[in-house]
Design a protein around this motif. Structure first.
Motif, mmCIF file in Angstrom:
data_model
loop_
_atom_site.group_PDB
_atom_site.id
_atom_site.type_symbol
_atom_site.label_atom_id
_atom_site.label_comp_id
_atom_site.label_asym_id
_atom_site.label_seq_id
_atom_site.Cartn_x
_atom_site.Cartn_y
_atom_site.Cartn_z
ATOM 1 N N LEU B 84 7.291 -11.224 -7.632
ATOM 2 C CA LEU B 84 6.923 -9.971 -6.882
ATOM 3 C C LEU B 84 5.961 -10.351 -5.727
ATOM 4 N N MET B 85 6.571 -9.496 -4.833
ATOM 5 C CA MET B 85 5.958 -9.827 -3.429
ATOM 6 C C MET B 85 5.040 -8.366 -3.335
ATOM 7 N N ILE B 86 3.703 -8.762 -3.027
ATOM 8 C CA ILE B 86 2.740 -7.832 -2.510
ATOM 9 C C ILE B 86 2.622 -7.490 -1.014
ATOM 10 N N VAL B 87 3.022 -6.372 -0.566
ATOM 11 C CA VAL B 87 2.822 -6.257 0.943
ATOM 12 C C VAL B 87 1.777 -5.001 1.006
ATOM 13 N N SER B 88 1.170 -4.931 2.327
ATOM 14 C CA SER B 88 0.394 -3.988 2.714
ATOM 15 C C SER B 88 0.939 -2.618 2.744
ATOM 16 N N ARG B 89 1.927 -2.494 3.545
ATOM 17 C CA ARG B 89 2.480 -1.132 3.894
ATOM 18 C C ARG B 89 4.078 -1.189 3.987
ATOM 19 N N ASP B 90 4.673 0.230 3.868
ATOM 20 C CA ASP B 90 6.173 0.053 3.581
ATOM 21 C C ASP B 90 6.921 -0.617 5.151
ATOM 22 N N THR B 91 6.003 -0.441 6.289
ATOM 23 C CA THR B 91 6.931 -1.208 7.299
ATOM 24 C C THR B 91 6.714 -2.788 7.348
ATOM 25 N N ASP B 92 6.007 -3.282 6.195
ATOM 26 C CA ASP B 92 6.106 -4.888 6.021
ATOM 27 C C ASP B 92 7.112 -4.921 5.084
ATOM 28 N N TYR B 93 7.113 -4.079 3.906
ATOM 29 C CA TYR B 93 8.374 -4.198 2.923
ATOM 30 C C TYR B 93 9.764 -4.201 3.963
ATOM 31 N N GLU B 94 9.885 -3.313 4.964
ATOM 32 C CA GLU B 94 10.915 -3.238 5.720
ATOM 33 C C GLU B 94 11.428 -4.705 6.568
ATOM 34 N N ALA B 95 10.400 -5.194 7.270
ATOM 35 C CA ALA B 95 10.281 -6.515 7.781
ATOM 36 C C ALA B 95 10.841 -7.549 6.860
ATOM 37 N N ASP B 103 14.549 -12.238 -2.623
ATOM 38 C CA ASP B 103 15.536 -11.413 -3.467
ATOM 39 C C ASP B 103 14.677 -11.115 -4.908
ATOM 40 N N GLY B 104 13.333 -11.150 -4.752
ATOM 41 C CA GLY B 104 12.614 -10.666 -6.050
ATOM 42 C C GLY B 104 12.328 -8.968 -5.521
ATOM 43 N N TYR B 105 11.062 -8.542 -6.414
ATOM 44 C CA TYR B 105 10.791 -7.208 -6.290
ATOM 45 C C TYR B 105 9.518 -7.193 -5.570
ATOM 46 N N TYR B 106 9.016 -5.985 -5.062
ATOM 47 C CA TYR B 106 7.926 -5.514 -4.216
ATOM 48 C C TYR B 106 6.921 -4.624 -4.787
ATOM 49 N N PHE B 107 5.557 -4.710 -4.339
ATOM 50 C CA PHE B 107 4.914 -3.645 -4.648
ATOM 51 C C PHE B 107 3.752 -3.309 -3.399
ATOM 52 N N VAL B 108 3.927 -2.192 -2.962
ATOM 53 C CA VAL B 108 3.174 -1.653 -1.924
ATOM 54 C C VAL B 108 1.998 -1.322 -1.993
ATOM 55 N N LEU B 109 0.733 -2.099 -1.549
ATOM 56 C CA LEU B 109 -0.561 -2.024 -1.725
ATOM 57 C C LEU B 109 -1.163 -0.502 -1.213
ATOM 58 N N GLY B 110 -0.481 -0.020 -0.291
ATOM 59 C CA GLY B 110 -1.126 1.309 0.500
ATOM 60 C C GLY B 110 -2.078 1.123 1.486
ATOM 61 N N GLN B 121 -10.248 0.147 -4.950
ATOM 62 C CA GLN B 121 -9.391 1.251 -5.434
ATOM 63 C C GLN B 121 -9.056 2.270 -4.222
ATOM 64 N N LYS B 122 -10.273 2.585 -3.483
ATOM 65 C CA LYS B 122 -10.276 3.689 -2.383
ATOM 66 C C LYS B 122 -9.217 3.296 -1.261
ATOM 67 N N PHE B 123 -8.962 1.922 -1.163
ATOM 68 C CA PHE B 123 -8.041 1.398 -0.084
ATOM 69 C C PHE B 123 -6.782 0.914 -0.552
ATOM 70 N N ILE B 124 -6.749 0.155 -1.881
ATOM 71 C CA ILE B 124 -5.498 -0.410 -2.507
ATOM 72 C C ILE B 124 -5.341 0.244 -3.466
ATOM 73 N N ARG B 125 -3.911 0.083 -4.001
ATOM 74 C CA ARG B 125 -3.534 0.465 -5.286
ATOM 75 C C ARG B 125 -3.679 -0.397 -6.344
ATOM 76 N N LEU B 126 -4.981 -0.869 -6.830
ATOM 77 C CA LEU B 126 -5.275 -1.784 -7.853
ATOM 78 C C LEU B 126 -5.027 -1.787 -9.059
ATOM 79 N N ASN B 127 -5.277 -0.655 -9.632
ATOM 80 C CA ASN B 127 -5.012 -0.116 -10.882
ATOM 81 C C ASN B 127 -3.556 -0.377 -11.218
ATOM 82 N N GLU B 128 -2.619 0.182 -10.272
ATOM 83 C CA GLU B 128 -1.546 0.582 -10.341
ATOM 84 C C GLU B 128 -0.616 -0.914 -10.164
ATOM 85 N N LEU B 129 -1.375 -1.810 -9.411
ATOM 86 C CA LEU B 129 -0.717 -3.109 -9.416
ATOM 87 C C LEU B 129 -0.778 -3.855 -10.553
#
Lengths: 201, 201, 201, 201
Positions: B84-95, B103-110, B121-129
């Motif tokens: 599982l790759m943890i990236v900060s933003r959608d644009t990082d996922y795209e890069a 070829d694994g899965y992603y998680f966008v911290l936001g 939790q105010k800055f990143i989706r910690l509970n969701e992660l």
């Protein structure tokens, strides 16, 4: 050619200096005191006599620093005999030494092999390198680190050396590729992302 | 405020747009045909309805692409469930997707955790992660890859997540540091040289 | 095309915006509150209705500013009727107004004439300009100031207009050439030095 | 200090050269042939003997060019005796000469007067200038052109000289301000637009 233009022409050969900066160098010299001019013009023809090329690593060193044929670094008995780092130029050696991250010995290639070049010895100290490696193997050398620029010429030179040195029986490594300090993922090229992922740890 | 200034003020909020460019956007819109303006103004309020946030990885995806609550990538059964790759933003996922190296899965911290921030939790989706990791562990997750920018905020966030996720029992890695494409040794900082040497291969 | 890509494609048409920034605009809009999106999408299709093109100078103005067919500047009776400044675009008008150095009236050409272009009316409001000049002559117009960029297209347009307007019997001037603020003599091109010398005072 | 570092330190004094470039100069010199080094080190201490400062305009000139106390330009009888251009440095003289736009004589101030400086003679050849002007007046001098940079120090020096030279009875002019080649109106500051408008023609 007059004296101003002649001096400007000589100074223009210095790396990174254009005709306008060369002219400014001349006017600067005209305004400097005799003392500075004498120091400079005494040191320039002397520099080759006061500096040696190390017989082991081929980098330049001042004779003030070491009297013999070897530089201070090659003479340092506290360094590890297990690894030899191959760099292109003296300035690369300096950058690595400043980083305090390597305690083995060095070898300065003296250049880089342009892509598709047929006669490597014209550009890099290949024969000298082979000889040094044979000597260092007796002293316990285990690994050759190719520390070259992460660009096409650097890559070509690294590939060439890997093949050339494959018969040494030594482990041959290259510097890790990945995110350099300050890199943002979003603006990184495919190779950098691919390497950063492959070299994750 | 008049209509030109009002529209310029709204457009100035777009990322990377200053007051002068915002004004130029307004004059550009004034000269565009009705068709373009209608398409644009129809799509803007609709965009939130036509785009979902994936319930697994939290990246934005068009509903045209996938009808359910999961994005195309999370629905792809051919990807590896092991990482599982943890990236900060959608644009990082795209890069990363464009680099074809994962070829694994992603998680966008936001977002990214600013240095010294107390309430993550105010800055990143910690509970969701945490929740996603628990679910993915059942499906065979073995490794979490922290793919964050190589800068102080990115490093701080990575350090924070390593600690927070240490009780998951999973292998946690970060992207390799070293020479990025085009880097010249002579101009590299100490950390980059040190990392490139450590990660040599 | 999916909604995200479609909106990015529309936003990419904005002046100076590339595909990557357009994508970032989309993600920015997805995270904005409904209020902002509504204000923006309400104003975009409305902008043409809430903004007029002045029948005298052809610049865009908000109807909040003036109810009739003329803009605030053209309605201002305190300005001098003796001079008319011809600019290429609204943004040029704004730069001159901000400089507080001109108290006559303006005319916005709406573009620039590319070098060698055969059909000027396609690029600039030539017929409208002629008509405005005839009207302003009755009101006391004495001088036409061609305030165009100091580059090849600007020079070509100025030369073209000088010829076209020579039969008006008016004095036609262009902006002074010389050293702009911050210019150093040593780095100036021949034309700038020549003009600065010719225009010395 | 060792020879490499000593030479680098001397070369670092050249205008616009940092420690890293100075080091690269040293390695460059170490690799150059003896011939180049000899030419360079012979010319440097000689340069002051082979170059004179013109007794009229104070610019540097090679004695190959003119044997006496005056430079080629000051000796040129075809130039106009009516105007004298005052420049800050030799490089400014060269830029103006290359532009082929001036056929009078020059005077090189040797520097610029920093804003608020109390002792002008320390920075510029004020006494020498007064003397030259008196001599040139006899030969028909009518106008003094202050050709200084369009920045605060240049403006301060021009204002100072205007006052100092007001008792000469000569016309004193400064280079025209306005749009320099390539300038776009939209990005110009208020002063440049104001000057361009004032100096329109």
């Amino acid at each position: 050619m007059n004296a101003i233009d002649k001096l400007a022409e000589l100074l223009k050969e210095l790396p990174g200096v254009g005709p306008r900066q060369a002219k400014r160098f001349v006017y600067f010299l005209l305004m400097k005191n005799e003392n500075y001019l004498r120091e400079l013009s005494d040191l320039i023809p002397e520099i080759k006599k006061r500096v040696s090329s190390c017989q082991n690593c081929f980098r330049y060193f001042s004779k003030d620093e070491s009297n013999g044929s070897l530089c201070k670094t090659c003479l340092d008995k506290n360094r590890s005999t297990k690894s030899l780092m191959i760099v292109s130029r003296d300035t690369d050696y300096e950058a690595v030494e400043k980083s305090n991250s390597f305690d083995g010995y060095y070898f300065v290639l003296g250049g880089i092999l342009p892509v598709l070049e047929q006669d490597p010895q014209k550009f890099i100290r290949l024969n000298e390198l082979r000889k040094v490696i044979e000597e260092r193997k007796i002293a316990g050398l285990e690994e050759i680190i190719l520390a070259l620029n992460a660009n096409p010429d650097g890559d070509f030179t690294a590939d060439f050396l890997k093949k050339e040195l494959s018969n040494t029986g030594l482990k041959i490594t290259t510097l890790g590729r990945g995110l350099s300090t300050g890199t943002e993922l979003e603006y990184s090229d495919k190779d950098t992302i691919g390497n950063a992922l492959k070299n994750r740890n």
